[in-house]
Structures are given as structure tokens and as C-alpha cells.
Design a protein around this motif. Sequence first.
Motif, PDB file in Angstrom:
ATOM      1  N   LEU A 253      15.648  13.764  31.383  1.00  0.00           N
ATOM      2  CA  LEU A 253      15.700  12.523  30.607  1.00  0.00           C
ATOM      3  C   LEU A 253      16.950  11.724  30.955  1.00  0.00           C
ATOM      4  O   LEU A 253      17.995  12.290  31.262  1.00  0.00           O
ATOM      5  N   GLU A 254      16.823  10.436  30.866  1.00  0.00           N
ATOM      6  CA  GLU A 254      17.955   9.548  31.085  1.00  0.00           C
ATOM      7  C   GLU A 254      18.661   9.293  29.760  1.00  0.00           C
ATOM      8  O   GLU A 254      18.027   9.237  28.712  1.00  0.00           O
TER       9      GLU A 254
ATOM     10  N   ARG B 141      15.520   9.831  20.197  1.00  0.00           N
ATOM     11  CA  ARG B 141      16.616  10.124  19.280  1.00  0.00           C
ATOM     12  C   ARG B 141      16.680  11.615  18.960  1.00  0.00           C
ATOM     13  O   ARG B 141      17.113  12.004  17.885  1.00  0.00           O
ATOM     14  N   LYS B 142      16.281  12.414  19.932  1.00  0.00           N
ATOM     15  CA  LYS B 142      16.410  13.857  19.772  1.00  0.00           C
ATOM     16  C   LYS B 142      17.889  14.200  19.728  1.00  0.00           C
ATOM     17  O   LYS B 142      18.697  13.603  20.442  1.00  0.00           O
TER      18      LYS B 142
ATOM     19  N   GLU C 255      19.664  16.543  20.980  1.00  0.00           N
ATOM     20  CA  GLU C 255      20.292  16.883  22.256  1.00  0.00           C
ATOM     21  C   GLU C 255      20.671  15.637  23.059  1.00  0.00           C
ATOM     22  O   GLU C 255      21.750  15.553  23.630  1.00  0.00           O
ATOM     23  N   ILE C 256      19.775  14.670  23.065  1.00  0.00           N
ATOM     24  CA  ILE C 256      20.023  13.430  23.806  1.00  0.00           C
ATOM     25  C   ILE C 256      21.112  12.617  23.118  1.00  0.00           C
ATOM     26  O   ILE C 256      22.015  12.093  23.769  1.00  0.00           O
ATOM     27  N   VAL C 257      21.045  12.505  21.819  1.00  0.00           N
ATOM     28  CA  VAL C 257      22.039  11.736  21.062  1.00  0.00           C
ATOM     29  C   VAL C 257      23.432  12.329  21.265  1.00  0.00           C
ATOM     30  O   VAL C 257      24.401  11.603  21.520  1.00  0.00           O
ATOM     31  N   GLU C 258      23.546  13.645  21.196  1.00  0.00           N
ATOM     32  CA  GLU C 258      24.844  14.277  21.399  1.00  0.00           C
ATOM     33  C   GLU C 258      25.369  14.040  22.817  1.00  0.00           C
ATOM     34  O   GLU C 258      26.567  13.824  23.008  1.00  0.00           O
ATOM     35  N   LEU C 259      24.481  14.068  23.790  1.00  0.00           N
ATOM     36  CA  LEU C 259      24.916  13.774  25.162  1.00  0.00           C
ATOM     37  C   LEU C 259      25.405  12.335  25.295  1.00  0.00           C
ATOM     38  O   LEU C 259      26.367  12.063  26.014  1.00  0.00           O
ATOM     39  N   ARG C 260      24.768  11.413  24.582  1.00  0.00           N
ATOM     40  CA  ARG C 260      25.248  10.030  24.587  1.00  0.00           C
ATOM     41  C   ARG C 260      26.640   9.940  23.955  1.00  0.00           C
ATOM     42  O   ARG C 260      27.495   9.188  24.431  1.00  0.00           O
TER      43      ARG C 260
END
Length: 103
Positions: free
Chosen positions: A2-3, A9-10, A12-17
Motif C-alpha cells: 500500500l502507498e 484509515r487502517k 497500520e497505515i495511519v501509524e506509518l503516515r
Amino acid sequence: KLELGCRLRKREIVELRFIYSFIARRMNYSFVSIAKSIDRDHTTIIYSCEKFADLSETNDSFREKYLMILNHIKKETTPEDYELPNMEHLQDVQYNAQPALLS
């Protein structure tokens, strides 16, 4: 794969952002340029950096994730990279997960 700019808004993705935004700010990129790189508004990046600070102090798992990413970045860079103005932050961060080291 994923980019960071995706609209998911999962957690894992939010934390990476949050981590991406924090590292980019520490490298002296502007809120606007960080926001453009992940297709967000600059106020979202301000919020992300604030949330990073909160999570890094209260969430061991988040702090470990950040340090793991930072460790990976350090492994992929050369000593010459640290001479670049934007990279000086990386040499100051330790590998242990103490909140005081993240500020």
C-alpha cells in the motif's frame, strides 16, 4: 503493498503516515511539501506530528515500530548521506526505545 497516500484509515497505515510525517519534519521538510508527497492537507501533517509525539510516549509498540523503521533507514544510508542537511537528525537517534530520545 500500500502507498502512504492511499485513502485507507487502517491503523497500520495511519501509524506509518505519522512516522513518515515526523521523520520528514525532522529532516526540515515543510508541512506543505510533506502533505503533497502523500496527497494530504498540511493540517493533516501537523496533526500527524502531534499524534506521533503522543504515541511515542505512551505506546511501546508504536515506538518500536518507529525505531525499526529508523534502523532500516540507517542501514540503507552511507556515512556521506549524514553530511546532507536533511539527514543530520538520523545520526542523533539511538536504537533503544526511550521516549526522551524521540524528541
